[in-house]
Write a protein that holds these residues in place. Structure first.
Motif, PDB file in Angstrom:
ATOM      1  N   PHE A   1       0.832  -1.197   0.000  1.00 41.31           N
ATOM      2  CA  PHE A   1       0.000   0.000   0.000  1.00 41.31           C
ATOM      3  C   PHE A   1       0.873   1.256   0.000  1.00 41.31           C
ATOM      4  O   PHE A   1       0.561   2.245  -0.661  1.00 41.31           O
ATOM      5  N   LEU A   2       1.973   1.212   0.745  1.00 44.66           N
ATOM      6  CA  LEU A   2       2.854   2.372   0.798  1.00 44.66           C
ATOM      7  C   LEU A   2       3.653   2.525  -0.493  1.00 44.66           C
ATOM      8  O   LEU A   2       3.932   3.645  -0.934  1.00 44.66           O
ATOM      9  N   LEU A   3       4.028   1.416  -1.117  1.00 45.72           N
ATOM     10  CA  LEU A   3       4.748   1.486  -2.387  1.00 45.72           C
ATOM     11  C   LEU A   3       3.909   2.175  -3.456  1.00 45.72           C
ATOM     12  O   LEU A   3       4.444   2.825  -4.355  1.00 45.72           O
ATOM     13  N   ASN A   4       2.590   2.023  -3.353  1.00 48.29           N
ATOM     14  CA  ASN A   4       1.693   2.612  -4.344  1.00 48.29           C
ATOM     15  C   ASN A   4       1.309   4.053  -4.024  1.00 48.29           C
ATOM     16  O   ASN A   4       0.537   4.663  -4.768  1.00 48.29           O
ATOM     17  N   ALA A   5       1.840   4.592  -2.947  1.00 50.27           N
ATOM     18  CA  ALA A   5       1.425   5.918  -2.489  1.00 50.27           C
ATOM     19  C   ALA A   5       2.191   7.031  -3.205  1.00 50.27           C
ATOM     20  O   ALA A   5       3.275   6.821  -3.760  1.00 50.27           O
ATOM     21  N   ASP A   6       1.624   8.243  -3.160  1.00 52.55           N
ATOM     22  CA  ASP A   6       2.316   9.423  -3.673  1.00 52.55           C
ATOM     23  C   ASP A   6       3.516   9.752  -2.789  1.00 52.55           C
ATOM     24  O   ASP A   6       3.579   9.342  -1.625  1.00 52.55           O
ATOM     25  N   LYS A   7       4.440  10.524  -3.368  1.00 55.94           N
ATOM     26  CA  LYS A   7       5.654  10.903  -2.644  1.00 55.94           C
ATOM     27  C   LYS A   7       5.954  12.378  -2.883  1.00 55.94           C
ATOM     28  O   LYS A   7       5.550  12.947  -3.888  1.00 55.94           O
ATOM     29  N   ARG A   8       6.693  12.970  -1.938  1.00 61.42           N
ATOM     30  CA  ARG A   8       7.142  14.364  -2.068  1.00 61.42           C
ATOM     31  C   ARG A   8       8.652  14.433  -1.886  1.00 61.42           C
ATOM     32  O   ARG A   8       9.207  13.730  -1.036  1.00 61.42           O
ATOM     33  N   TYR A   9       9.278  15.294  -2.674  1.00 60.85           N
ATOM     34  CA  TYR A   9      10.730  15.438  -2.646  1.00 60.85           C
ATOM     35  C   TYR A   9      11.127  16.908  -2.696  1.00 60.85           C
ATOM     36  O   TYR A   9      10.413  17.749  -3.236  1.00 60.85           O
ATOM     37  N   GLN A  10      12.319  17.180  -2.151  1.00 62.03           N
ATOM     38  CA  GLN A  10      13.045  18.412  -2.397  1.00 62.03           C
ATOM     39  C   GLN A  10      14.280  18.028  -3.202  1.00 62.03           C
ATOM     40  O   GLN A  10      15.009  17.109  -2.816  1.00 62.03           O
ATOM     41  N   VAL A  11      14.500  18.692  -4.319  1.00 67.19           N
ATOM     42  CA  VAL A  11      15.597  18.305  -5.205  1.00 67.19           C
ATOM     43  C   VAL A  11      16.356  19.545  -5.663  1.00 67.19           C
ATOM     44  O   VAL A  11      15.765  20.600  -5.885  1.00 67.19           O
ATOM     45  N   VAL A  12      17.661  19.405  -5.746  1.00 71.57           N
ATOM     46  CA  VAL A  12      18.506  20.454  -6.318  1.00 71.57           C
ATOM     47  C   VAL A  12      19.171  19.865  -7.548  1.00 71.57           C
ATOM     48  O   VAL A  12      19.754  18.774  -7.492  1.00 71.57           O
ATOM     49  N   CYS A  13      19.070  20.562  -8.673  1.00 71.29           N
ATOM     50  CA  CYS A  13      19.706  20.082  -9.897  1.00 71.29           C
ATOM     51  C   CYS A  13      20.680  21.121 -10.424  1.00 71.29           C
ATOM     52  O   CYS A  13      20.514  22.322 -10.219  1.00 71.29           O
ATOM     53  N   ARG A  14      21.717  20.603 -11.080  1.00 72.99           N
ATOM     54  CA  ARG A  14      22.714  21.483 -11.698  1.00 72.99           C
ATOM     55  C   ARG A  14      22.503  21.476 -13.200  1.00 72.99           C
ATOM     56  O   ARG A  14      22.425  20.411 -13.825  1.00 72.99           O
ATOM     57  N   LEU A  15      22.403  22.668 -13.756  1.00 70.84           N
ATOM     58  CA  LEU A  15      22.222  22.821 -15.188  1.00 70.84           C
ATOM     59  C   LEU A  15      23.565  22.787 -15.907  1.00 70.84           C
ATOM     60  O   LEU A  15      24.614  23.073 -15.325  1.00 70.84           O
ATOM     61  N   GLY A  16      23.541  22.406 -17.181  1.00 68.88           N
ATOM     62  CA  GLY A  16      24.740  22.471 -18.013  1.00 68.88           C
ATOM     63  C   GLY A  16      25.571  21.208 -18.035  1.00 68.88           C
ATOM     64  O   GLY A  16      26.544  21.132 -18.791  1.00 68.88           O
ATOM     65  N   VAL A  17      25.205  20.214 -17.219  1.00 67.60           N
ATOM     66  CA  VAL A  17      25.972  18.967 -17.151  1.00 67.60           C
ATOM     67  C   VAL A  17      24.999  17.794 -17.110  1.00 67.60           C
ATOM     68  O   VAL A  17      24.058  17.786 -16.305  1.00 67.60           O
ATOM     69  N   THR A  18      25.224  16.807 -17.968  1.00 71.03           N
ATOM     70  CA  THR A  18      24.438  15.571 -17.911  1.00 71.03           C
ATOM     71  C   THR A  18      25.353  14.418 -17.510  1.00 71.03           C
ATOM     72  O   THR A  18      26.555  14.434 -17.809  1.00 71.03           O
ATOM     73  N   THR A  19      24.790  13.417 -16.829  1.00 73.28           N
ATOM     74  CA  THR A  19      25.554  12.241 -16.416  1.00 73.28           C
ATOM     75  C   THR A  19      24.814  10.985 -16.874  1.00 73.28           C
ATOM     76  O   THR A  19      23.630  11.020 -17.198  1.00 73.28           O
ATOM     77  N   ASP A  20      25.527   9.857 -16.866  1.00 77.46           N
ATOM     78  CA  ASP A  20      24.920   8.618 -17.356  1.00 77.46           C
ATOM     79  C   ASP A  20      23.869   8.064 -16.405  1.00 77.46           C
ATOM     80  O   ASP A  20      23.063   7.213 -16.777  1.00 77.46           O
ATOM     81  N   SER A  21      23.844   8.542 -15.160  1.00 79.63           N
ATOM     82  CA  SER A  21      22.848   8.070 -14.194  1.00 79.63           C
ATOM     83  C   SER A  21      21.772   9.109 -13.910  1.00 79.63           C
ATOM     84  O   SER A  21      20.783   8.813 -13.239  1.00 79.63           O
ATOM     85  N   GLY A  22      21.977  10.325 -14.391  1.00 82.14           N
ATOM     86  CA  GLY A  22      21.033  11.400 -14.110  1.00 82.14           C
ATOM     87  C   GLY A  22      21.278  12.092 -12.787  1.00 82.14           C
ATOM     88  O   GLY A  22      20.538  13.007 -12.426  1.00 82.14           O
ATOM     89  N   ASP A  23      22.324  11.657 -12.057  1.00 79.71           N
ATOM     90  CA  ASP A  23      22.643  12.308 -10.783  1.00 79.71           C
ATOM     91  C   ASP A  23      24.153  12.439 -10.632  1.00 79.71           C
ATOM     92  O   ASP A  23      24.926  12.032 -11.509  1.00 79.71           O
ATOM     93  N   ALA A  24      24.562  12.999  -9.497  1.00 77.67           N
ATOM     94  CA  ALA A  24      25.973  13.307  -9.288  1.00 77.67           C
ATOM     95  C   ALA A  24      26.831  12.074  -9.083  1.00 77.67           C
ATOM     96  O   ALA A  24      28.067  12.174  -9.086  1.00 77.67           O
ATOM     97  N   ASP A  25      26.225  10.899  -8.884  1.00 75.96           N
ATOM     98  CA  ASP A  25      26.996   9.671  -8.722  1.00 75.96           C
ATOM     99  C   ASP A  25      27.463   9.098 -10.063  1.00 75.96           C
ATOM    100  O   ASP A  25      28.275   8.170 -10.091  1.00 75.96           O
TER     101      ASP A  25
END
Length: 305
Positions: free
Chosen positions: A67-91
């Motif tokens: 039931f929880l897996l199917n629930a909505d979620k909320r996030y705070q996210v910071v993204c950096r413009l001008g750079v793309t990575t193969d994972s979509g994040d800084a890792d």
């Protein structure tokens, strides 16, 4: 190490504030060991890069994880413009660098507006989804990219909160299950013509858990040292709190007895057909379903011994 035979039955939900650089499974195993629990699971994995709400379900609470897996979620996210990575994040490894144009708030808002509401999203290769029995992230590590069919998700809210740096956007996101925030950020970057990737991500809410206080692993360690298992257990929320949003049905002793035996029962005042939370005279019994015939059927019941 506590042997499995010496582990105890623990029922309830812990709202863990997962730390950055810790995998969801490692966080789960830390808490399971600390509570000396026989059974535990988490709901909704967070990437190691991400921090924030990771509900840990102990014992009978694992029955409601779906039931929880199917629930909505909320996030705070910071993204950096001008750079793309193969994972979509800084890792991930850097794929491309592009200049960041002068961006007025109106232009950013235009990019965000295009992603609000029901959308089709292609899952990233660096994800736990499976292709022909193999996790996508394992294929990605081998340099293999496969076609991923787009999935329907809903972005209820996507808002620009601030510009911490000229090439960074701080966003708040409220989305349905299955939404990849990394993919949202990549789409925003492409719309703005410069690319983007996630540099910080924090989950702040999941389903019914939106305002409760989270606890860190370090705080739980301190609590265990000072107050033992009893102090830890006081941090657990009751199982039914993870199921807020469904109507409640309260059964008399006789009807509750038959329901836990697997039988459908009739009781006055049942709501419209659908899922309900069921309570006996003293305990939460689990989830039931009101059928079209007007009877209450067992759906996902808890152990009540």
């Amino acid at each position: 190490m506590v042997k499995r035979a010496n582990r105890r039955r623990v029922d309830g939900i812990l709202l863990l504030d997962k730390a950055v650089a810790v995998s969801s499974n490692r966080a789960l195993q830390q808490m399971k060991h600390l509570f000396q629990a026989r059974k535990a699971g988490h709901t909704g994995s967070l990437d190691p890069l991400a921090s924030g709400l990771l509900p840990i379900c102990f014992g009978e609470a694992t029955k409601i994880s779906g039931f929880l897996l199917n629930a909505d979620k909320r996030y705070q996210v910071v993204c950096r413009l001008g750079v793309t990575t193969d994972s979509g994040d800084a890792d991930g490894e850097i794929r491309q660098r592009r200049p960041v144009p002068e961006l007025e708030r109106g232009r950013i808002e235009q990019a965000l507006a295009a992603l609000r509401g029901p959308i089709l999203q292609v899952p990233p290769m660096v994800s736990a989804l499976k292709h022909q029995g193999q996790r996508l992230y394992k294929l990605a590590r081998q340099g293999i990219e496969v076609e991923r069919p787009p999935r329907a998700v809903t972005v209820h809210q996507l808002r620009l909160e601030s510009r911490p740096e000229p090439d960074c956007l701080a966003l708040s996101v409220h989305c349905s299950k299955g939404t990849y925030v990394r993919s949202l950020v990549e789409s925003i970057g492409e719309d703005l013509g410069c690319g983007a990737h996630v540099i910080a991500l924090r989950r702040t809410a999941l389903g019914p858990f939106a305002g409760e206080s989270m606890v860190t692993a370090d705080a739980m360690q301190v609590l265990a040292a000072r107050g033992g298992l009893a102090a830890l257990d006081r941090q657990l929320l009751p199982v039914e709190q993870g199921l807020a949003g469904w109507p409640d049905v309260h059964l008399a002793e006789e009807a509750a007895h038959f329901l836990v035996q697997g039988q459908a029962v009739w009781t006055p005042g049942l709501p419209e057909p659908g899922l309900v939370r069921v309570f006996g005279p003293t305990d939460f019994l689990g989830m039931g379903r009101v059928g079209e015939d007007g009877r209450l059927q067992p759906h996902r019941l808890m152990r009540t011994d």
